[in-house]
Design a protein around this motif. Structure first.
Motif, PDB file in Angstrom:
ATOM      1  N   GLU A 274       0.692  -0.845  -0.184  1.00 49.70           N
ATOM      2  CA  GLU A 274      -0.621  -0.120   0.291  1.00 49.70           C
ATOM      3  C   GLU A 274       1.341   1.316   0.417  1.00 49.70           C
ATOM      4  O   GLU A 274       0.290   2.389  -0.525  1.00 49.70           O
ATOM      5  CB  GLU A 274      -0.647   0.548   1.221  1.00 49.70           C
ATOM      6  N   SER A 296      -3.386  12.512   3.924  1.00 53.18           N
ATOM      7  CA  SER A 296      -3.673  11.711   4.109  1.00 53.18           C
ATOM      8  C   SER A 296      -2.725  10.498   4.856  1.00 53.18           C
ATOM      9  O   SER A 296      -2.740  10.065   5.205  1.00 53.18           O
ATOM     10  CB  SER A 296      -4.768  11.192   3.134  1.00 53.18           C
ATOM     11  N   ASN A 299      -1.756  11.722   8.187  1.00 52.73           N
ATOM     12  CA  ASN A 299      -2.875  11.794   8.951  1.00 52.73           C
ATOM     13  C   ASN A 299      -3.377  10.467   9.233  1.00 52.73           C
ATOM     14  O   ASN A 299      -3.498   9.697  10.501  1.00 52.73           O
ATOM     15  CB  ASN A 299      -4.540  11.593   7.970  1.00 52.73           C
ATOM     16  N   LEU A 300      -2.221   9.011   8.103  1.00 51.45           N
ATOM     17  CA  LEU A 300      -2.354   7.910   8.829  1.00 51.45           C
ATOM     18  C   LEU A 300      -1.473   7.538   9.700  1.00 51.45           C
ATOM     19  O   LEU A 300      -2.045   6.745  10.834  1.00 51.45           O
ATOM     20  CB  LEU A 300      -2.248   7.326   6.949  1.00 51.45           C
ATOM     21  N   ALA A 303      -2.009   8.410  13.352  1.00 55.85           N
ATOM     22  CA  ALA A 303      -3.043   7.318  13.382  1.00 55.85           C
ATOM     23  C   ALA A 303      -2.411   5.992  14.053  1.00 55.85           C
ATOM     24  O   ALA A 303      -2.755   5.552  14.423  1.00 55.85           O
ATOM     25  CB  ALA A 303      -4.411   6.811  12.664  1.00 55.85           C
ATOM     26  N   LYS A 305      -1.971   3.945  11.579  1.00 52.64           N
ATOM     27  CA  LYS A 305      -1.962   3.554  10.869  1.00 52.64           C
ATOM     28  C   LYS A 305      -1.579   2.838   9.532  1.00 52.64           C
ATOM     29  O   LYS A 305      -1.654   2.835   8.303  1.00 52.64           O
ATOM     30  CB  LYS A 305      -3.662   3.923  10.036  1.00 52.64           C
ATOM     31  N   LEU A 306      -0.230   3.734   9.375  1.00 52.84           N
ATOM     32  CA  LEU A 306       0.301   3.825   8.172  1.00 52.84           C
ATOM     33  C   LEU A 306       1.393   2.262   7.938  1.00 52.84           C
ATOM     34  O   LEU A 306       1.812   1.686   9.214  1.00 52.84           O
ATOM     35  CB  LEU A 306       2.098   4.600   8.381  1.00 52.84           C
ATOM     36  N   PRO A 307       0.925   1.673   6.749  1.00 53.56           N
ATOM     37  CA  PRO A 307       2.233   0.076   6.552  1.00 53.56           C
ATOM     38  C   PRO A 307       2.519  -0.086   7.090  1.00 53.56           C
ATOM     39  O   PRO A 307       4.057   1.201   6.796  1.00 53.56           O
ATOM     40  CB  PRO A 307       1.517   0.715   5.078  1.00 53.56           C
TER      41      PRO A 307
ATOM     42  N   ALA B  14      -2.293  -1.110   6.653  1.00 55.76           N
ATOM     43  CA  ALA B  14      -3.025   0.241   6.381  1.00 55.76           C
ATOM     44  C   ALA B  14      -4.159  -0.044   7.864  1.00 55.76           C
ATOM     45  O   ALA B  14      -4.636   1.133   8.350  1.00 55.76           O
ATOM     46  CB  ALA B  14      -3.928   1.084   5.658  1.00 55.76           C
ATOM     47  N   CYS B  15      -4.391  -1.250   8.070  1.00 56.07           N
ATOM     48  CA  CYS B  15      -5.875  -1.689   8.884  1.00 56.07           C
ATOM     49  C   CYS B  15      -6.288  -2.558  10.007  1.00 56.07           C
ATOM     50  O   CYS B  15      -6.355  -3.518   9.764  1.00 56.07           O
ATOM     51  CB  CYS B  15      -7.548  -1.401   8.170  1.00 56.07           C
ATOM     52  N   GLU B  17      -6.437  -2.561  12.664  1.00 57.43           N
ATOM     53  CA  GLU B  17      -6.956  -2.470  13.662  1.00 57.43           C
ATOM     54  C   GLU B  17      -8.421  -3.735  13.329  1.00 57.43           C
ATOM     55  O   GLU B  17      -9.499  -4.344  13.915  1.00 57.43           O
ATOM     56  CB  GLU B  17      -7.757  -1.158  14.344  1.00 57.43           C
ATOM     57  N   HIS B 234     -13.378   1.623   3.912  1.00 57.71           N
ATOM     58  CA  HIS B 234     -13.096   1.825   5.399  1.00 57.71           C
ATOM     59  C   HIS B 234     -12.009   3.293   5.474  1.00 57.71           C
ATOM     60  O   HIS B 234     -11.835   4.590   5.534  1.00 57.71           O
ATOM     61  CB  HIS B 234     -12.470   0.728   6.598  1.00 57.71           C
ATOM     62  N   LEU B 235     -10.907   2.128   4.777  1.00 52.65           N
ATOM     63  CA  LEU B 235     -10.141   3.953   4.107  1.00 52.65           C
ATOM     64  C   LEU B 235     -10.410   4.655   3.292  1.00 52.65           C
ATOM     65  O   LEU B 235     -10.180   6.265   3.611  1.00 52.65           O
ATOM     66  CB  LEU B 235      -8.750   3.096   3.334  1.00 52.65           C
ATOM     67  N   ASP B 238     -12.356   7.224   6.127  1.00 49.43           N
ATOM     68  CA  ASP B 238     -11.372   7.542   7.464  1.00 49.43           C
ATOM     69  C   ASP B 238     -11.002   8.211   7.628  1.00 49.43           C
ATOM     70  O   ASP B 238     -10.719   9.411   7.638  1.00 49.43           O
ATOM     71  CB  ASP B 238     -11.775   6.309   8.342  1.00 49.43           C
ATOM     72  N   ALA B 239     -10.007   7.235   6.514  1.00 46.77           N
ATOM     73  CA  ALA B 239      -8.208   8.184   5.872  1.00 46.77           C
ATOM     74  C   ALA B 239      -8.596   9.426   5.347  1.00 46.77           C
ATOM     75  O   ALA B 239      -8.071  10.030   5.646  1.00 46.77           O
ATOM     76  CB  ALA B 239      -7.343   6.800   6.214  1.00 46.77           C
ATOM     77  N   GLN B 240      -9.379   8.673   4.263  1.00 44.35           N
ATOM     78  CA  GLN B 240      -9.076  10.342   3.313  1.00 44.35           C
ATOM     79  C   GLN B 240     -10.384  11.241   4.186  1.00 44.35           C
ATOM     80  O   GLN B 240     -10.845  11.895   2.634  1.00 44.35           O
ATOM     81  CB  GLN B 240      -9.895   9.886   2.073  1.00 44.35           C
ATOM     82  N   PRO B 242     -10.542  13.579   5.750  1.00 45.75           N
ATOM     83  CA  PRO B 242     -10.565  15.264   6.259  1.00 45.75           C
ATOM     84  C   PRO B 242      -9.994  15.861   4.893  1.00 45.75           C
ATOM     85  O   PRO B 242     -10.439  16.932   4.076  1.00 45.75           O
ATOM     86  CB  PRO B 242      -9.277  15.041   6.770  1.00 45.75           C
ATOM     87  N   ASP B 243      -9.631  15.026   4.190  1.00 48.36           N
ATOM     88  CA  ASP B 243      -9.608  14.944   2.482  1.00 48.36           C
ATOM     89  C   ASP B 243     -10.620  15.776   1.768  1.00 48.36           C
ATOM     90  O   ASP B 243     -11.185  16.758   1.006  1.00 48.36           O
ATOM     91  CB  ASP B 243      -8.059  14.634   1.715  1.00 48.36           C
ATOM     92  N   HIS B 258     -15.179  -0.547  11.934  1.00 52.88           N
ATOM     93  CA  HIS B 258     -15.272  -1.807  10.941  1.00 52.88           C
ATOM     94  C   HIS B 258     -16.007  -2.779  11.438  1.00 52.88           C
ATOM     95  O   HIS B 258     -16.586  -2.752  12.857  1.00 52.88           O
ATOM     96  CB  HIS B 258     -13.647  -2.255  11.528  1.00 52.88           C
ATOM     97  N   ARG B 275      -8.352  -1.077  18.978  1.00 54.56           N
ATOM     98  CA  ARG B 275      -7.345  -0.102  18.361  1.00 54.56           C
ATOM     99  C   ARG B 275      -8.926   0.796  17.947  1.00 54.56           C
ATOM    100  O   ARG B 275      -8.390   1.332  16.474  1.00 54.56           O
ATOM    101  CB  ARG B 275      -7.345  -0.965  17.370  1.00 54.56           C
ATOM    102  N   HIS B 278      -6.969   4.168  17.475  1.00 54.57           N
ATOM    103  CA  HIS B 278      -6.113   3.934  15.915  1.00 54.57           C
ATOM    104  C   HIS B 278      -7.486   4.261  14.670  1.00 54.57           C
ATOM    105  O   HIS B 278      -6.912   3.840  13.156  1.00 54.57           O
ATOM    106  CB  HIS B 278      -5.783   2.814  15.434  1.00 54.57           C
ATOM    107  N   HIS B 279      -8.020   5.694  14.452  1.00 48.10           N
ATOM    108  CA  HIS B 279      -8.432   6.512  13.778  1.00 48.10           C
ATOM    109  C   HIS B 279      -8.235   7.388  13.145  1.00 48.10           C
ATOM    110  O   HIS B 279      -8.208   7.962  14.040  1.00 48.10           O
ATOM    111  CB  HIS B 279     -10.059   6.064  13.540  1.00 48.10           C
ATOM    112  N   VAL B 280      -8.614   7.808  12.144  1.00 47.45           N
ATOM    113  CA  VAL B 280      -7.533   9.421  11.507  1.00 47.45           C
ATOM    114  C   VAL B 280      -9.011  10.134  12.609  1.00 47.45           C
ATOM    115  O   VAL B 280      -8.904  10.840  12.699  1.00 47.45           O
ATOM    116  CB  VAL B 280      -7.990   9.627   9.852  1.00 47.45           C
TER     117      VAL B 280
END
Lengths: 332, 294
Positions: A274, A296, A299-300, A303, A305-307, B14-15, B17, B234-235, B238-240, B242-243, B258, B275, B278-280
């Motif tokens: 990823e 983004s 942000n990951l 949190a 969550k970065l791979p 990336a997830c 959790e 989810h990505l 959640d992660a996007q 704010p964008d 989830h 977890r 661990h969310h944006v």
């Protein structure tokens, strides 16, 4: 069968009694809201939704405007939203869509309303025209008629069933947020000509459809396949154009880069990386897009969550590599 | 019950959790997870569209591994579910594709006979575990929470590959689970729509607006949170988020859970164990409604 039909009506020059609907989303947010009127009617058990609408027009309120003609899924006139999904009113059985004895019928919010259940087919037809839905003859005509092998037609007949009803475009997710997207119907038609051995514009077509707002702007949600009343499966035709355009070398786009980066990652490690997929898909020298994706990524990271920076291979990766090698073909 | 567990790349990337909370919930429910650590990525449809033979072989390998184990194949991702269901359908309905895939797999010591059932955790919860069992394990009712289900395309379409023609009720399992754990399901149009993830690199603004619109619709119907069985949704949601808020020029601020995180909360696990920290998009406001903190 006693039925409650909630009909979304649109008549800006008239005051209608009923429940006011939600505002239209862009690009039609300047249009007045629809008014929902409820009609209670009695129909026979096998009646279609269109029978109900015609019954209302004939016996309850003659001002109701409905577009219909053939009543057997050939003319493509009566596509509308039935309980929030694109369907032909003439082939949808009332008993199949009743929820607690009620059905909701309206023109779709993604299309410009004209009157009541009639919506403007203009953008739909304009998109269809823009893909040049005709054969451009080969520069030198053969002495006799073009003979086409039967097998060459096998792939094309699916699209030929299209009746231009608009169901796919009205529920298209990409079109809902980008009205420049060519749309499932037009791209399916485009495939029908791009893959016809008699056509001489294949290369121009493939190039055009791999540009922005073409095949790579389809979000692959299968909604068009789901709603098409004729089994055209527009998404499947779009995917065939993607295959053809990559094979023809039209690869300078995020869609192709994404596919190549994806395959490279799976071949090398058995799984998706990823961390590198996004930058590689955007194009490593596409500075603007790279910068846009930074927040983004940040942000990951924040949190947690970065791979992982070091991308791990799956234990069975040698097997995966061998399969790539053995199968061969695109992306291997 | 014993399942061949296919966690998918994202739950191990990336997830994380999702991976952690799946293990918690499986433990509570007595689902024995046999992780297929050597199974490759499904290709997420990307490989299928460019090279169907390659995707048949890679997914055929995973299906054969589950078959060898003698257990149903469990996914925790709508996309993995969709792709594996698709290839399982093609392989079992088109003998020439099965033959072609097995010719490749036999060199790796595998043969797929065609008996594996691919089931998302969501389906296993309702069809194999049962709502009664789930109800009996609820220690913390999520009363007062308005929860909007978000399915993700590939667990709903195409219906014939996913067995939805035979089991149309699969389109409502999230609502059933939300109700059984005390939450109030929010009904909204966008629940069966696309999150936008597949086109985020192709047309970023359109993809973000797509997801953002669905969240805003759910929010306008009072949703405190969205729950999804798909980590790719989810990505994007959640992660996007704010964008997406920037592109749409309006605040969104709705947390995305989830499926196993939501269930885990009802089973009494702490937000940290699942977890949820661990969310944006912060989950705190939604958790406060059930008197929990992160």
């Amino acid at each position: 069968m006693h039925v409650k039909m909630v009909v979304g009506r649109y008549a800006p020059d008239r005051k209608l009694d009923g429940e006011l609907g939600a505002p239209y989303p862009p690009p039609y947010s300047d249009k007045p809201r629809k008014t929902y009127q409820t009609f209670e009617i009695d129909l026979h058990d096998e009646a279609m939704v269109l029978d109900g609408l015609i019954h209302i027009r004939e016996y309850v309120d003659e001002s109701l405007v409905v577009r219909c003609s053939c009543r057997c899924a050939i003319c493509g006139s009566c596509a509308m939203w039935i309980n929030g999904h694109a369907k032909l009113a003439c082939t949808t059985k009332m008993k199949d869509v009743l929820e607690n004895g009620t059905v909701r019928v309206e023109s779709p919010p993604s299309m410009m309303p004209v009157r009541d259940l009639v919506w403007d087919m203009g953008p739909f037809m304009q998109k269809m025209r823009s893909v040049k839905p005709w054969l451009e003859g080969k520069p030198v005509s053969p002495d006799e008629e073009y003979r086409v092998p039967n097998e060459a037609m096998d792939e094309l007949v699916q699209e030929v069933s299209c009746i231009s009803c608009g169901a796919c475009l009205m529920d298209c997710e990409s079109y809902a947020v980008n009205d420049k997207f060519l749309g499932p119907h037009a791209l399916a038609r485009a495939y029908r000509y791009a893959n016809d051995p008699r056509d001489s514009m294949q290369q121009e077509r493939l190039k055009e459809y791999s540009d922005p707002n073409g095949v790579w702007d389809c979000t692959h949600c299968y909604e068009c396949v789901h709603v098409c009343p004729k089994g055209v499966a527009p998404l499947e035709q779009i995917l065939k154009i993607r295959q053809m355009s990559v094979a023809a070398g039209y690869t300078n786009n995020a869609g192709t880069r994404h596919a190549l980066a994806f395959a490279e990652s799976v071949r090398g490690s058995g799984r998706l990386n990823e961390l590198t997929l996004m930058p590689k898909s955007l194009g490593l020298f596409n500075i603007k897009a790279q910068l846009q994706s930074l927040p983004s990524a940040f942000n990951l990271l924040r949190a947690g969550k970065l791979p992982p920076i070091i991308h791990h291979k799956i234990p069975g990766v040698t097997r995966v590599k061998a399969i790539f090698k053995k199968v061969g073909g695109p992306l291997t | 019950m014993k399942v061949a567990f296919f966690p998918g790349c994202v739950s191990k990337g990336a997830c994380p959790e999702l991976y952690v909370s799946t293990h918690k919930v499986a433990e509570a429910l007595g689902i024995e997870l046999h992780e297929l650590t050597e199974a490759p990525c499904t290709g997420a449809g990307v490989l299928s569209e460019q090279n169907p033979a390659l995707a048949d072989s890679l997914n055929g390998l995973t299906l054969a591994m589950a078959e060898k184990l003698g257990a149903d194949l469990m996914t925790i991702c709508s996309t993995c579910q969709g792709v594996l269901s698709n290839h399982n359908y093609q392989l079992t309905h088109k003998p020439e594709r099965m033959e072609r895939a097995n010719a490749v797999l036999s060199e790796q010591g595998f043969t797929y006979k065609g008996t594996t059932k691919v089931k998302h955790l969501l389906w296993i919860l309702v069809e194999d575990i049962g709502l009664d069992k789930i109800r009996s394990l609820v220690k913390r009712k999520l009363t007062g929470l308005k929860i909007a289900p978000f399915y993700g395309c590939y667990i709903l379409r195409p219906e014939e590959y996913l067995g939805l023609r035979e089991k149309p009720e699969r389109k409502n399992y999230l609502e059933q689970i939300i109700s059984i754990i005390g939450g109030e399901p929010v009904e909204y149009h966008g629940k069966s729509k696309c999150c936008g993830f597949p086109m985020v690199t192709m047309n970023r603004d359109a993809a973000l607006t797509m997801g953002g619109n669905h969240i805003m619709e759910a929010k306008s119907k009072g949703a405190d949170l969205l729950v999804t069985p798909c980590p790719l949704c989810h990505l994007n949601l959640d992660a996007q988020q704010p964008d997406a808020a920037r592109v749409m020029r309006q605040p969104i601020d709705v947390p995305i859970f989830h499926l196993p995180q939501l269930l885990g909360l009802a089973f009494g696990y702490s937000p940290e164990e699942l977890r949820l920290d661990h969310h944006v998009v912060p989950t705190a406001k939604a958790l406060e409604k059930v008197e929990l903190k992160v």
